[in-house]
Design a protein around this motif. Structure first.
Motif, mmCIF file in Angstrom:
data_model
loop_
_atom_site.group_PDB
_atom_site.id
_atom_site.type_symbol
_atom_site.label_atom_id
_atom_site.label_comp_id
_atom_site.label_asym_id
_atom_site.label_seq_id
_atom_site.Cartn_x
_atom_site.Cartn_y
_atom_site.Cartn_z
ATOM 1 N N GLN A 192 4.045 -2.014 -2.383
ATOM 2 C CA GLN A 192 3.853 -2.970 -1.290
ATOM 3 C C GLN A 192 2.757 -2.488 -0.340
ATOM 4 O O GLN A 192 1.863 -3.252 0.036
ATOM 5 N N ARG A 193 2.778 -1.203 0.027
ATOM 6 C CA ARG A 193 1.768 -0.674 0.948
ATOM 7 C C ARG A 193 0.366 -0.759 0.345
ATOM 8 O O ARG A 193 -0.599 -1.066 1.047
ATOM 9 N N LEU A 194 0.252 -0.508 -0.961
ATOM 10 C CA LEU A 194 -1.061 -0.610 -1.603
ATOM 11 C C LEU A 194 -1.562 -2.053 -1.567
ATOM 12 O O LEU A 194 -2.738 -2.299 -1.283
ATOM 13 N N GLU A 195 -0.686 -3.014 -1.830
ATOM 14 C CA GLU A 195 -1.099 -4.421 -1.775
ATOM 15 C C GLU A 195 -1.441 -4.839 -0.351
ATOM 16 O O GLU A 195 -2.402 -5.573 -0.123
ATOM 17 N N VAL A 196 -0.696 -4.341 0.630
ATOM 18 C CA VAL A 196 -1.024 -4.613 2.035
ATOM 19 C C VAL A 196 -2.423 -4.087 2.339
ATOM 20 O O VAL A 196 -3.239 -4.783 2.954
ATOM 21 N N ALA A 214 6.181 -7.536 3.544
ATOM 22 C CA ALA A 214 6.074 -6.362 4.413
ATOM 23 C C ALA A 214 6.320 -6.746 5.869
ATOM 24 O O ALA A 214 5.979 -7.854 6.292
ATOM 25 N N SER A 215 6.883 -5.824 6.619
ATOM 26 C CA SER A 215 7.071 -6.048 8.047
ATOM 27 C C SER A 215 5.734 -5.886 8.759
ATOM 28 O O SER A 215 4.809 -5.249 8.241
ATOM 29 N N THR A 216 5.633 -6.447 9.956
ATOM 30 C CA THR A 216 4.394 -6.272 10.721
ATOM 31 C C THR A 216 4.200 -4.800 11.073
ATOM 32 O O THR A 216 3.063 -4.341 11.173
ATOM 33 N N ALA A 217 5.283 -4.043 11.224
ATOM 34 C CA ALA A 217 5.162 -2.603 11.489
ATOM 35 C C ALA A 217 4.513 -1.891 10.303
ATOM 36 O O ALA A 217 3.639 -1.029 10.481
ATOM 37 N N THR A 218 4.915 -2.258 9.087
ATOM 38 C CA THR A 218 4.307 -1.665 7.894
ATOM 39 C C THR A 218 2.839 -2.046 7.795
ATOM 40 O O THR A 218 1.984 -1.204 7.507
ATOM 41 N N ILE A 219 2.535 -3.309 8.061
ATOM 42 C CA ILE A 219 1.143 -3.763 8.000
ATOM 43 C C ILE A 219 0.305 -3.001 9.025
ATOM 44 O O ILE A 219 -0.797 -2.536 8.706
ATOM 45 N N ARG A 259 -3.719 1.145 10.286
ATOM 46 C CA ARG A 259 -4.110 2.384 10.971
ATOM 47 C C ARG A 259 -4.621 3.406 9.957
ATOM 48 O O ARG A 259 -5.626 4.083 10.191
ATOM 49 N N CYS A 260 -3.942 3.502 8.807
ATOM 50 C CA CYS A 260 -4.399 4.423 7.758
ATOM 51 C C CYS A 260 -5.759 4.009 7.206
ATOM 52 O O CYS A 260 -6.603 4.867 6.940
#
Length: 111
Positions: free
Chosen positions: A51-55, A74-79, A84-85
């Protein structure tokens, strides 16, 4: 003094993490990756990483938070964390995304 972009975080660098990275680099096929991650991770850990990679891919392509939430869940916090990364991280996402889709357009097409 902070570390520069693209440098390995010294807090992460150790013999066991080196071994994990070497193990990942030894995998040769998508099926081998599935086998390794199935043994190494829980299903939810693997889904969270995917999920993080797709985000990251969608952010880089210029998609909105609403688009990303709708596609990935994904949550807005994860996005926000992934964003940031992308902007201030170690360039890991950039390296992978550049190699997965060289020359891919960076902005979404508006049809």
């Amino acid at each position: 003094m902070g570390r520069g972009k693209g440098m390995v975080n010294p807090k992460l660098k150790d013999e066991l993490n080196d071994q994990l990275c070497e193990a990942m680099l030894s995998l040769e096929t998508v099926d081998e990756c599935y086998q390794f991650f199935e043994d190494l991770c829980t299903i939810s850990e693997l889904k969270a990483m995917s999920q993080r990679l797709e985000v990251a891919r969608m952010l880089r392509a210029g998609h909105t938070y609403d688009d990303i939430v709708a596609r990935t869940g994904a949550s807005t916090a994860t996005i926000s964390r992934v964003k940031r990364c992308l902007n201030y991280g170690a360039d890991g996402y950039r390296i992978v995304l550049d190699r997965l889709a060289p020359g891919e357009e960076k902005e979404p097409s508006h049809k």
